[in-house]
Design a protein around this motif. Structure first.
Motif, PDB file in Angstrom:
ATOM      1  N   ARG A 174      29.365  16.989  27.299  1.00  0.00           N
ATOM      2  CA  ARG A 174      28.976  16.013  26.273  1.00  0.00           C
ATOM      3  C   ARG A 174      28.160  14.885  26.892  1.00  0.00           C
ATOM      4  N   TYR A 220      25.030  20.295  18.391  1.00  0.00           N
ATOM      5  CA  TYR A 220      25.673  19.875  17.146  1.00  0.00           C
ATOM      6  C   TYR A 220      27.197  19.932  17.237  1.00  0.00           C
ATOM      7  N   ASN A 221      27.732  20.794  18.098  1.00  0.00           N
ATOM      8  CA  ASN A 221      29.189  20.839  18.270  1.00  0.00           C
ATOM      9  C   ASN A 221      29.714  19.529  18.844  1.00  0.00           C
ATOM     10  N   TYR A 222      28.900  18.904  19.679  1.00  0.00           N
ATOM     11  CA  TYR A 222      29.314  17.644  20.299  1.00  0.00           C
ATOM     12  C   TYR A 222      28.850  16.415  19.524  1.00  0.00           C
ATOM     13  N   LYS A 234      34.390  19.776  28.945  1.00  0.00           N
ATOM     14  CA  LYS A 234      33.801  19.385  27.670  1.00  0.00           C
ATOM     15  C   LYS A 234      33.255  17.961  27.734  1.00  0.00           C
ATOM     16  N   ASN A 246      23.201  24.797  18.612  1.00  0.00           N
ATOM     17  CA  ASN A 246      24.557  24.743  18.069  1.00  0.00           C
ATOM     18  C   ASN A 246      25.503  23.976  18.988  1.00  0.00           C
ATOM     19  N   THR A 247      25.306  24.113  20.289  1.00  0.00           N
ATOM     20  CA  THR A 247      26.148  23.376  21.241  1.00  0.00           C
ATOM     21  C   THR A 247      25.936  21.874  21.088  1.00  0.00           C
TER      22      THR A 247
END
Length: 224
Positions: free
Chosen positions: A25, A61-63, A21, A58-59
């Protein structure tokens, strides 16, 4: 498999997931920074960043909750920096003294953490050209000062009605922000890191001399 072995396996798996992760990021942030430097912050969309990084929107925005977080990917570290320095101050050292020492040490080392690095001029130009990024800088500075105020309250046992923690936090934040602005301007004007660090060291001495004894001696850590 015994319970201990199972737990070890779970911890290793968790460690690998967390590392993956962090790597993802950082990769997304690096891709975004490259696009920002090439085209400007406001001209790059989240969709373009996702496409360049080969991930979904979406990925991203997840980070990163918003686009400015991609530019300031060390947001949490910046906000907690002053509080961390004060909490880790040496016995016999005051809150302001610890921050002055940390800044002086980093200037002497020509530390990249202060922006004393080739390429920082481009970073600052993008930042100053975007109202969104400048607003983010202002929010981070205010959050850092608020966190420092709470830290000083805890370190001294002061209550919320005591004005000294907020006053001292404001002075310490002013000191650091002035140093960072001075570095940013000098680097944006084409200064070399070694030259800029020497010039700002002189200014840091002058700023320290402007602080009152009450500010300089506030929240001195016990020597016992």
């Amino acid at each position: 498999m015994d319970d201990g072995t199972a737990r070890d396996g779970e911890q290793r798996a968790e460690g690998l997931r967390e590392r993956k992760k962090r790597q993802t990021r950082q990769y997304i942030s690096d891709v975004a920074t490259g696009l920002f430097l090439k085209r400007g912050f406001d001209e790059v969309t989240i969709a373009e960043i996702a496409d360049a990084a080969d991930v979904s929107v979406n990925t991203v925005y997840n980070y990163f909750p918003d686009k400015a977080d991609l530019f300031f990917d060390r947001h949490d570290a910046v906000v907690e920096r002053l509080s961390g320095i004060v909490r880790g101050r040496r016995p016999g050292e005051s809150a302001a003294g610890a921050v002055v020492r940390a800044l002086r040490d980093e200037l002497v080392m020509v530390s990249p953490s202060l922006g004393l690095i080739p390429g920082y001029a481009g970073f600052m130009r993008i930042c100053h050209s975007s109202p969104t990024l400048m607003a983010k800088v202002w929010r981070m500075q205010n959050l850092a000062q608020d966190h420092l105020t709470r830290t000083l309250e805890r370190e001294t046992g002061a209550d919320r009605g005591d004005l000294m923690p907020e006053l001292v936090a404001g002075q310490i934040a002013w000191l650091q922000n002035t140093v960072m602005r001075g570095i940013g301007r000098a680097m944006a004007d084409g200064g070399e890191p070694n030259e800029v660090s020497r010039a700002v060291l002189v200014k840091l001495d002058a700023m320290e001399a402007l602080l009152s004894d009450e500010i300089l001696n506030y929240a001195t850590k016990d020597t016992e």
